[in-house]
Design a protein around this motif. Structure first.
Motif, PDB file in Angstrom:
ATOM      1  N   ILE A  78       6.642  -6.616  14.378  1.00 21.01           N
ATOM      2  CA  ILE A  78       5.791  -7.216  15.412  1.00 21.01           C
ATOM      3  C   ILE A  78       6.081  -8.715  15.525  1.00 21.01           C
ATOM      4  N   SER A 108      -0.462 -10.229  12.456  1.00 23.89           N
ATOM      5  CA  SER A 108       0.702  -9.642  11.789  1.00 23.89           C
ATOM      6  C   SER A 108       0.912 -10.244  10.400  1.00 23.89           C
ATOM      7  N   CYS A 139      -1.405 -12.998  17.733  1.00 23.90           N
ATOM      8  CA  CYS A 139      -0.448 -11.982  17.283  1.00 23.90           C
ATOM      9  C   CYS A 139       0.142 -12.359  15.931  1.00 23.90           C
ATOM     10  N   LEU A 142      -0.342  -5.802  18.417  1.00 24.11           N
ATOM     11  CA  LEU A 142       0.534  -5.492  19.551  1.00 24.11           C
ATOM     12  C   LEU A 142      -0.130  -5.830  20.878  1.00 24.11           C
TER      13      LEU A 142
END
Length: 704
Positions: free
Chosen positions: A343, A327, A323, A312
């Motif tokens: 996410i 994820s 990111c 996050l």
């Protein structure tokens, strides 16, 4: 013979040295003596055992395990099972330690103690609880207090991670460790105020016990209290006191505690306070969560929460690739977990790829039907954000387990009303009412609908875990059955949107089920009054009379209540002359005469005044604006100072030849001393000549 006797004598002396060093705790010197013994006899079982113990005491677990594995023929599992399992445990080879313990032929008390520790690290809390109970029941030695502390830690872990209501173990909280574990169990139950009191007691006990030792400094005490203060800060954070929590977290970090697990948890919790603000500080704190050995200090859920927050934070700092990488890694570790895919969808939304985000969520919902409800709620949120309210409604109506929930009904009706699709809104009401009528035996008022977590930063961890927020949408009266509340709400909705006959039908059904319900009857009469006033009069006879209605209203209390628009003035005390006047009934109080308003000077009582006299002239109905096209004589319209002539003089057709359009240089007409009428003053006005002379000078100065 003599050589053998000499070797035996040397070995005896070396064993004496080993024994003396062991008693003094000097295991480094003991190890040297043991190595000399092994030079004499390399397969001496006792010497090999002593060497392993010395290495363990010196913290050389890997070397000790190497000795055990090298001499497997001599050091069998029966001989050295505990030492081998302990080395594996300290090297974080937990599964191997479990196998070693289970393969031992005899389960000694030492092995049972280690078995409990291994089960705790594997998060098998039920088995661990049983193991410690057995140990406490069947052993009596100086380690009983430590076993009770471990038992309370297991109960706290169950309460926190498995949401099991802890049983009362009857442990006397005489030490700060027991108080601390009890506080952790209370946090798991959500009893934050009680937990804070326990932590304060634990802090007090810790200070008392450590201050008794003269060798312990204040810095040592603060370092020991760090974990208690960290838990206090966590409670403050849960209570919304983020400023106090942040201050306490930073104080702990300044102490530089050696526990990397504690530092990682505190850093994570600071990141959750920062959220998408102060990202540079969050980036610094992330480094603390990457310290070596953190993965062995925290539970799986703690580590997972930290990884979620890293992903996050990468999203908030516009590190899209990082990111996605984090994820995707989380999703591979926990394929059924919601947060990784949420996410990823949030990152796609930040990149304005809403359609791709919805497709990703739809694929996950198809693959994992058990989690489809939460995913579809997020999909609906995305559709609403795009302005596709109707599509959002279709997605919400596809969630079968939530269709009938009052919260879902309320949300759908609101959205359909926004789209002016009244038929669909009424259909939602009808389907929900039918469902409740079919399932009356199992009615519940489960109104919670889980919100999307696209834009939330994971909650802090305690020994700490993730939490999802919920939102409830109450519909109707909670005291009445759900389907009846829905019928009432449906009737109100239909009345509001002009479906009077349908609303009357619903209200009649309600009244038949409960003829004594005055509220429903009043609604029904109100509805009939819009359609059939005669029927409304007939139904009004069923209303209770005013005599039977006991309205216990204290008028004085109502008038004096906060927010009352009218307050009766209290009568003042009457004294002297005033009292005599009140007693005299014949006297009448004098009234103040109102002054008559002044009339205008040109007022004519025979003429009715203009009703629009209070309005500005431009706003009056008879105002036609200024008349254009009619020029008054003697009003100058040209350049200032020019003379005004009659219209006949300006008519070019009456002259032999037209005058030039502009004056010639030096002509008298260009510089006239005559002031136009709008600038003239009365003939006898003083200072006229003076002003004319000033203007003349001013004009001459300008270059005429």
């Amino acid at each position: 013979m003599a050589a053998a006797a000499g070797a035996a004598a040397a070995a005896t002396g070396l064993w004496s040295e080993v024994n003396r060093c062991g008693q003094n705790g000097d295991f480094a010197r003991a190890l040297k003596s043991v190595n000399k013994i092994l030079q004499i006899n390399k397969d001496d079982v006792t010497a090999l055992q002593c060497k392993v113990v010395c290495l363990i005491q010196n913290g050389n677990f890997k070397e000790a395990l190497g000795v055990i594995n090298t001499h497997t023929k001599v050091l069998t599992s029966d001989v050295i099972a505990f030492e081998k399992a302990y080395c594996e445990y300290r090297l974080n080879r937990i599964e191997s330690a479990l196998k070693t313990i289970q393969s031992a032929s005899q389960q000694t008390d030492k092995l049972k103690e280690l078995y409990g520790q291994v089960l705790y690290r594997l998060e098998r809390y039920d088995d661990c609880l049983a193991a410690y109970r057995d140990l406490i029941r069947n052993s009596q030695d100086e380690y009983e207090e430590e076993r009770k502390t471990n038992l309370s830690a297991v109960v706290a872990a169950q309460s926190t991670w498995e949401k099991v209501v802890p049983e009362d173990l009857g442990l006397r909280e005489a030490t700060y460790e027991l108080c601390y574990n009890s506080a952790c169990a209370l946090i798991g139950q959500g009893k934050l105020n009680e937990a804070m009191k326990k932590l304060q007691k634990a802090e007090e006990l810790c200070r008392q016990s450590l201050s008794e030792d003269s060798d312990v400094t204040e810095e040592d005490i603060e370092a020991e209290l760090a974990i208690i203060h960290g838990q206090m800060a966590y409670i403050m954070q849960l209570q919304g006191r983020t400023e106090d929590a942040l201050q306490l977290y930073n104080q702990i970090i300044k102490l530089k505690p050696t526990d990397v697990g504690l530092l990682a948890v505190i850093a994570n919790n600071i990141i959750t306070i920062n959220k998408d603000q102060n990202v540079f500080d969050s980036k610094k704190k992330v480094k603390l969560t990457n310290a070596e050995g953190v993965e062995h200090k925290l539970s799986k859920k703690q580590l997972q929460a930290i990884e979620f927050n890293k992903a996050l934070l990468a999203m908030y700092t516009n590190q899209a690739d990082q990111c996605r990488k984090l994820s995707a890694s989380l999703q591979s570790q926990s394929p059924e977990h919601l947060l990784p895919v949420l996410i990823q969808a949030a990152q796609l939304c930040r990149e304005k790829q809403h359609a791709k985000a919805v497709g990703l969520l739809q694929d996950f919902a198809d693959q994992h039907p058990a989690n489809a409800a939460e995913i579809k709620l997020t999909m609906a949120q995305l559709k609403i954000a795009q302005g596709s309210v109707t599509k959002a409604c279709m997605i919400l109506r596809s969630i079968e387990e939530l269709q009938h929930k009052p919260g879902m009904v309320s949300a759908l009706v609101t959205m359909y009303s926004h789209e002016e699709d009244i038929d669909s809104a009424i259909e939602v009401f009808t389907q929900a009412i039918q469902w409740y009528q079919q399932h009356q035996a199992s009615q519940t008022r489960g109104t919670n609908v889980q919100e999307s977590v696209l834009d939330f930063l994971a909650s802090p961890i305690q020994i700490f875990m993730l939490m999802h927020s919920h939102n409830s949408y109450p519909v109707g009266d909670p005291k009445s059955p759900v389907h009846l509340s829905l019928i009432r709400e449906a009737a109100n909705f239909k009345l509001k949107h002009g479906r009077k006959k349908e609303a009357i039908s619903d209200l009649e059904e309600l009244w038949k089920q409960n003829p004594k319900d005055v509220h429903t009857l009043a609604q029904l009469i109100s509805a009939y009054s819009l359609v059939d006033p005669e029927k409304a009069k007939v139904l009004s006879k069923h209303l209770p009379s005013s005599d039977t209605m006991s309205l216990k209203v204290d008028v004085d209390a109502l008038e004096n209540s906060h927010g009352a628009t009218y307050v009766r003035k209290k009568a003042g005390k009457l004294t002297g002359d005033n009292q005599q006047k009140e007693q005299g009934q014949g006297e009448v109080k004098k009234k103040k005469k109102k002054k008559k308003g002044k009339l205008p000077k040109n007022y004519d009582p025979k003429v009715t005044p203009d009703p629009e006299r209070w309005l500005p002239m431009r706003e009056r109905s008879y105002y036609r604006g200024r008349k254009k096209g009619k020029k008054k004589d003697q009003v100058g319209k040209g350049t200032q100072g020019s003379t005004t002539t009659g219209s006949s003089e300006l008519d070019a057709s009456r002259t032999a030849s037209s005058p030039p359009t502009s004056p010639r240089p030096g002509s008298g007409a260009a510089v006239s001393n005559v002031i136009p009428p709008r600038h003239q003053k009365p003939a006898g006005a003083p200072a006229t000549k003076k002003k004319q002379q000033q203007k003349k000078k001013k004009g001459a100065k300008g270059g005429w």
